[in-house]
Design a protein around this motif. Structure first.
Motif, PDB file in Angstrom:
ATOM      1  N   HIS A 164      -3.472   7.942   1.725  1.00 24.32           N
ATOM      2  CA  HIS A 164      -3.319   6.607   1.152  1.00 24.32           C
ATOM      3  C   HIS A 164      -3.779   6.683  -0.295  1.00 24.32           C
ATOM      4  O   HIS A 164      -4.865   7.196  -0.598  1.00 24.32           O
ATOM      5  N   LEU A 189      -5.508  10.171   5.652  1.00 24.40           N
ATOM      6  CA  LEU A 189      -5.425   9.366   6.866  1.00 24.40           C
ATOM      7  C   LEU A 189      -5.252  10.238   8.109  1.00 24.40           C
ATOM      8  O   LEU A 189      -5.842   9.980   9.156  1.00 24.40           O
ATOM      9  N   ARG A 209      -6.990   9.428  -3.736  1.00 25.15           N
ATOM     10  CA  ARG A 209      -6.339   9.564  -2.433  1.00 25.15           C
ATOM     11  C   ARG A 209      -7.372   9.690  -1.328  1.00 25.15           C
ATOM     12  O   ARG A 209      -8.436  10.286  -1.509  1.00 25.15           O
ATOM     13  N   LEU A 216       3.050   3.114  11.108  1.00 26.81           N
ATOM     14  CA  LEU A 216       3.491   4.257  10.311  1.00 26.81           C
ATOM     15  C   LEU A 216       3.902   5.422  11.206  1.00 26.81           C
ATOM     16  O   LEU A 216       3.188   5.783  12.150  1.00 26.81           O
ATOM     17  N   SER A 223      -4.006   3.172  12.293  1.00 22.63           N
ATOM     18  CA  SER A 223      -4.824   2.959  11.098  1.00 22.63           C
ATOM     19  C   SER A 223      -6.129   3.753  11.155  1.00 22.63           C
ATOM     20  O   SER A 223      -6.715   4.088  10.123  1.00 22.63           O
ATOM     21  N   TYR A 270       1.625   5.232   0.611  1.00 23.53           N
ATOM     22  CA  TYR A 270       1.260   6.398   1.412  1.00 23.53           C
ATOM     23  C   TYR A 270       2.126   7.584   0.980  1.00 23.53           C
ATOM     24  O   TYR A 270       3.321   7.431   0.706  1.00 23.53           O
ATOM     25  N   ILE A 328      -1.334  13.300   5.358  1.00 22.55           N
ATOM     26  CA  ILE A 328      -0.814  11.982   5.033  1.00 22.55           C
ATOM     27  C   ILE A 328      -1.961  11.248   4.339  1.00 22.55           C
ATOM     28  O   ILE A 328      -3.049  11.112   4.903  1.00 22.55           O
ATOM     29  N   ASP A 333       0.844  -1.197   0.000  1.00 20.06           N
ATOM     30  CA  ASP A 333       0.000   0.000   0.000  1.00 20.06           C
ATOM     31  C   ASP A 333       0.878   1.246   0.000  1.00 20.06           C
ATOM     32  O   ASP A 333       1.849   1.343   0.763  1.00 20.06           O
TER      33      ASP A 333
END
Length: 592
Positions: free
Chosen positions: A250, A265, A262, A284, A299, A239, A248, A237
């Motif tokens: 995904h 997040l 997009r 992350l 997440s 980012y 930020i 995935d």
């Protein structure tokens, strides 16, 4: 009997001289900045799941335990530059990555070594390519098998930035792309024989297919403001981080519309974040330059502080007299400090090329405004504190400090000169009033009559202006100093305060006779960088109540000092000289 008397007289004289020079001050820390000095740039996890973070302006690579937030170890510049020395070769580290086994580190230095460096477990570091061969080198990544290193040039506002490959097996390098404006790539990632590279000047992320000849470039996502970093997790995935918006995101590769593929997040303050990293558990993390912080993103988008935000670094120190507020800065942030409450506020965050500031490295007050100077971009700005914007911007020969003088500005430049820029035409008309190729004129102090300047290279403080006219030749006020930086008038009006950075001390120098007095010691300053055309001076200012404040970049603090010692008035200076001469005569007599 005579020799015994002389012996005791010598001891008494020595005691008097020592008393006149003793340290007699109360030194406290007004503001303690972030532990990750200089801000956090590139990041990567090693085989032990420890996070290595590059700190460009802090001249350090810190090793961080993300579970506890504690710094385990640091690799820092120690003032050495020889490849044969014990230097870590860590001067301005920007981005880094580890080999697939998590043992060997590769990192970039865009400003000093200007190359990619390699560090084996336990060191030492060594240049992968010749030193100076890749100016503006910024991101670095590896092929999946670790056999090829990829690196690119970024933040060079020209049309000659490139993307390159170095084969670790054959020791051969090649150019993948060339002639790219502004930035060939910032923090990039490798996946399936392709590089995914952010183009901050173009507002998009592109895929560079290394399997085709020439390399084929296709767009992955568009419509961003300034994408600065991309990373893949273990599932593949993608980012992306947008510095300008603080987002930020995904990226969903299954959506064909690159403007709408997009999902946000998490969001941080605009112009504050720099890079991304995934640990072995696919957690992350985000780095911040302006706030010198490391943050984990769950997440769900919830944030966890790993290393807390704060003053990233302290470059220069200014006092606005009317409000009695202090200001210091990082090239990406301007900080306001209340010296009475020890309150710190980040009032401006700024990013390279995005503004609103032009990477300032020093600051001085001018009435209720600030003068921001950049020894890296060469820009000088007159900054309006009410509007938080530049009223005027012009360029100098890498300015270090400025002093308002009769409506004009005296400016020190790194080429070893002091210029007078006339305010009547927005400082475009200039006159060189002092120049010496072997000097490093740093900081200025004084008024509209008498002005003094420190010379970090020759260890001097000289009088530049006398009674409003150029001192010809300049009168030496103090000599035999060790990298003098900031200077300011002492509250008593008879002495000059001098930050003697090489000796980690604050001195007071009597203006009439040049006698020195140590006020405070054990102050922490970063070492100078040999051969660099600029420096980040530690400055000194005096509050209305007589308190002395100094920025200490080595400890990332603002010191507050109460000088309780006596001033070196004419009488005390005379007494000091007289007693020293008596000691000399006694020593001669005792051996005769």
């Amino acid at each position: 009997m005579q020799k015994q008397s002389i012996h005791w007289m010598t001891i008494i004289c020595l005691g008097v001289v020592m008393a006149l020079n003793k340290t007699d001050a109360d030194t406290t820390i007004l503001i303690q900045g972030s532990a990750l000095i200089g801000g956090v740039n590139g990041m990567y996890f090693d085989s032990d799941n420890l996070l290595h973070v590059a700190q460009v302006y802090g001249r350090t690579i810190s090793i961080l335990d993300v579970d506890t937030g504690k710094i385990v170890e640091q690799l820092s510049y120690n003032g050495e530059e020889s490849l044969d020395s014990d230097s870590n070769l860590v001067a301005f580290p920007d981005d880094l990555i580890f080999s697939p086994d998590g043992k060997t580190m590769y990192y970039t230095d865009p400003a000093y070594y200007k190359t990619v460096l390699k560090r084996l477990p336990g060191g030492p570091s060594e240049p992968l390519l010749p030193i100076g061969s890749i100016p503006f080198v910024n991101p670095v990544t590896l092929s999946t098998d670790g056999s090829r290193v990829y690196y690119a040039q970024c933040w060079n506002n020209q049309d000659d930035n490139g993307l390159f490959e170095f084969d670790l097996v054959t020791n051969e390098s090649k150019t993948i792309l060339a002639g790219i404006h502004g930035c060939a790539s910032n923090a990039m990632a490798y996946k399936n024989t392709a590089l995914y590279t952010p183009r901050p000047f173009e507002g998009r992320v592109v895929k560079v297919d290394l399997g085709s000849t020439p390399a084929r470039v296709t767009t992955i996502t568009t419509g961003m403001v300034s994408p600065n970093a991309v990373k893949f997790n273990s599932k593949g995935d993608l980012y992306v981080m947008d510095t300008a918006t603080g987002e930020i995101v995904h990226v969903d590769s299954n959506i064909r519309d690159t403007d709408k593929n997009r999902k946000v997040l998490a969001k941080f303050p605009t112009n504050s974040i720099d890079n991304l990293a995934f640990d072995k558990h696919d957690r992350l993390y985000v780095s911040s330059t302006s706030d010198a912080a490391v943050t984990e993103i769950y997440s769900s988008g919830k944030l966890r502080t790993v290393s807390p935000p704060g003053m990233s670094i302290t470059m220069g120190l200014a006092l606005v007299e009317e409000t009695q507020m202090l200001y210091t800065l990082h090239p990406g942030a301007l900080y306001k400090i209340n010296p009475q409450t020890s309150e710190l506020e980040t009032i401006v965050r700024s990013a390279v090329t995005l503004g609103p500031m032009a990477e300032p490295t020093s600051v001085v007050a001018w009435d209720n405004k600030l003068i921001l100077m950049s020894a890296t971009s060469g820009t000088l700005m007159v900054w309006n504190l009410d509007e938080q914007m530049a009223e005027l911007a012009t360029t100098f020969g890498f300015p270090v400090d400025a002093h308002p003088f009769k409506g004009d500005l005296l400016v020190t430049e790194t080429a070893g000169r002091v210029v007078r820029a006339f305010g009547s035409d927005s400082f475009e008309t200039r006159e060189v009033i002092l120049e010496s190729p072997d000097a490093a004129f740093l900081c200025l102090a004084g008024d509209d009559e008498n002005v003094y300047v420190s010379d970090g290279a020759r260890g001097l403080v000289v009088q530049l202006m006398t009674h409003g006219e150029i001192s010809d030749p300049p009168r030496v006020i103090a000599s035999n100093l060790s990298s003098p930086e900031g200077i300011a008038m002492h509250p008593n009006g008879k002495e000059l305060l001098v930050v003697d950075a090489g000796n980690h001390s604050l001195l007071s120098v009597e203006l009439l006779h040049g006698s020195k007095r140590i006020i405070s010691t054990d102050l922490r300053f970063l070492p100078g960088i040999p051969r660099m055309p600029f420096g980040f001076p530690n400055d000194v200012v005096v509050l209305a109540d007589g308190s002395i404040c100094i920025n200490g970049d080595g400890a990332n603090v603002i010191y507050k000092i109460q000088d309780t010692g006596q001033d070196l008035s004419s009488a005390s200076a005379f007494l000091q000289t007289f007693m020293a001469r008596i000691m000399f005569i006694l020593s001669v007599v005792s051996f005769s």
